[in-house]
Motif scaffolding. Sequence first.
Motif, short mmCIF file in Angstrom:
data_model
loop_
_atom_site.label_atom_id
_atom_site.label_comp_id
_atom_site.label_asym_id
_atom_site.label_seq_id
_atom_site.Cartn_x
_atom_site.Cartn_y
_atom_site.Cartn_z
N LEU A 25 0.83 -1.21 0.00
CA LEU A 25 0.00 0.00 0.00
C LEU A 25 0.86 1.25 0.00
O LEU A 25 0.63 2.19 -0.78
CB LEU A 25 -0.93 -0.02 1.22
CG LEU A 25 -1.91 1.15 1.35
CD1 LEU A 25 -2.79 1.25 0.11
CD2 LEU A 25 -2.77 1.01 2.59
N VAL A 26 1.86 1.28 0.86
CA VAL A 26 2.73 2.46 0.95
C VAL A 26 3.45 2.67 -0.38
O VAL A 26 3.53 3.81 -0.89
CB VAL A 26 3.74 2.30 2.10
CG1 VAL A 26 4.79 3.38 2.05
CG2 VAL A 26 3.01 2.32 3.44
N ALA A 27 3.96 1.59 -0.93
CA ALA A 27 4.70 1.72 -2.19
C ALA A 27 3.80 2.26 -3.30
O ALA A 27 4.21 3.13 -4.08
CB ALA A 27 5.28 0.35 -2.57
N TYR A 28 2.57 1.76 -3.34
CA TYR A 28 1.67 2.21 -4.40
C TYR A 28 1.33 3.69 -4.25
O TYR A 28 1.34 4.46 -5.21
CB TYR A 28 0.40 1.37 -4.38
CG TYR A 28 -0.56 1.76 -5.47
CD1 TYR A 28 -0.44 1.22 -6.75
CD2 TYR A 28 -1.57 2.70 -5.25
CE1 TYR A 28 -1.31 1.59 -7.77
CE2 TYR A 28 -2.42 3.08 -6.26
CZ TYR A 28 -2.29 2.52 -7.52
OH TYR A 28 -3.15 2.90 -8.52
N ILE A 29 1.02 4.09 -3.03
CA ILE A 29 0.63 5.48 -2.81
C ILE A 29 1.81 6.42 -3.03
O ILE A 29 1.66 7.53 -3.55
CB ILE A 29 0.02 5.65 -1.40
CG1 ILE A 29 -1.33 4.94 -1.34
CG2 ILE A 29 -0.15 7.11 -1.05
CD1 ILE A 29 -2.03 5.01 0.00
#
Length: 369
Positions: A25-29
């Motif tokens: 999630l962090v990487a995508y955002i």
Amino acid sequence: MGRAPCCEKSGLKKGPWTPEEDEKLVAYIKKHGQGNWRTLPKNAGLARCGKSCRLRWTNYLRPDIKRGRFSFEEEETIIQLHSILGNKWSAIAARLPGRTDNEIKNYWNTHIRKRLLRMGIDPVTHAPRLDLLDLSALLQPAAAYYPTQQDLDTLRAFEPLANYPDLLRIASTLLISGSPGTIGDKQQLLPWLLQAQMAQQAAAAMAAQQVVPPPPPQDDHQLMVQQQAACQMPDLVHASPTAVQQLAAADAQEQHRDMCAPACHTMHPPTGFGVDSLDVPEALLQMVQPEHTSNLQQWSSTPATSSSNNNNVVSGVSTPSSSPVARFNHSNSTVTTATTYGGASASINDAAALFDMHFSELLDVSDYM
DNA sequence: AAGAGGAACAACCGCGGACGG
DNA sequence: TCCGTCCGCGGTTGTTCCTCT
């Protein structure tokens, strides 16, 4: 209209997040920013619904989140903001950098709320918690130990007041003030208080320019009684002692006194409750200025206002104290609704400003409303 | 040491407003 | 204007951690 459930697709994971999911999630955002939460999980390769992703990000993964214990200053800020905003956690969080609404809400429920209760402070009204005392005061002291069926009926009759702590307080104040009245007399007080509350809520809605739904059908007599009750209800009952103290200390005291005076002239409780010997609580005494103390005497002795004063609903602090935020409905309103009280002309907003403005001066909350 | 009960916290649920087609 | 979707909010629930016996 019908609404599709957020996670209608079976197979979407629920429950605690794993470090791997967090990482995804962090990487995508970081790469794409917070876009469409509905499509984000699929694009990020997560078997979660968008709502779950949004919550995880805003409450836990956001880089600007401050973890760890709340400082004393933060706690004080929360309490103060809550006394003004109520359970508007997002508005409170906006005032506390790095803290999320969820975190503040949890901290309130698990720490602050309990501590206030232990201190004898109502966490909803932020006023001293008198409800239990008030209820017991509705009975004669001896009856509290050996209640008769009549006593129990009286308590039951006052049950609706539980939603209106201020009214409960006023009721008990009147009832323990040495009233020689019978239990039947006490029960007569109930409709008076409830009708006054209803009328004041309607007045507050008018002042806030809210659309008031049409009242249920009622006969003329009932309407008149309600209007009369509204005329008679003291404007003071909804002010917390804190507000009273701030009021007393304010520089604009004189101005507010002028606005309060005509209202105080028209306050008349039902007869037969021994208010001539009223033991006015300190909060009420602080509320009124010296000349208003005499008005209080007048309130207790003058006959009931005629129903021709049926526009006499001027309290701007008429909402149940369980929703303190509503007290600010009028603070920034520029609309002035003309009304009359005691023959004098004034505005609902003036009366509303009696307490509201003092909070506003101390802490500008308009941004959060 | 183990179990019970409570506290703390993360996550979920449902509602309602905003907005666009 | 209506309808569907997205998003945010507040309340609630479930799980984990901690303390006490």
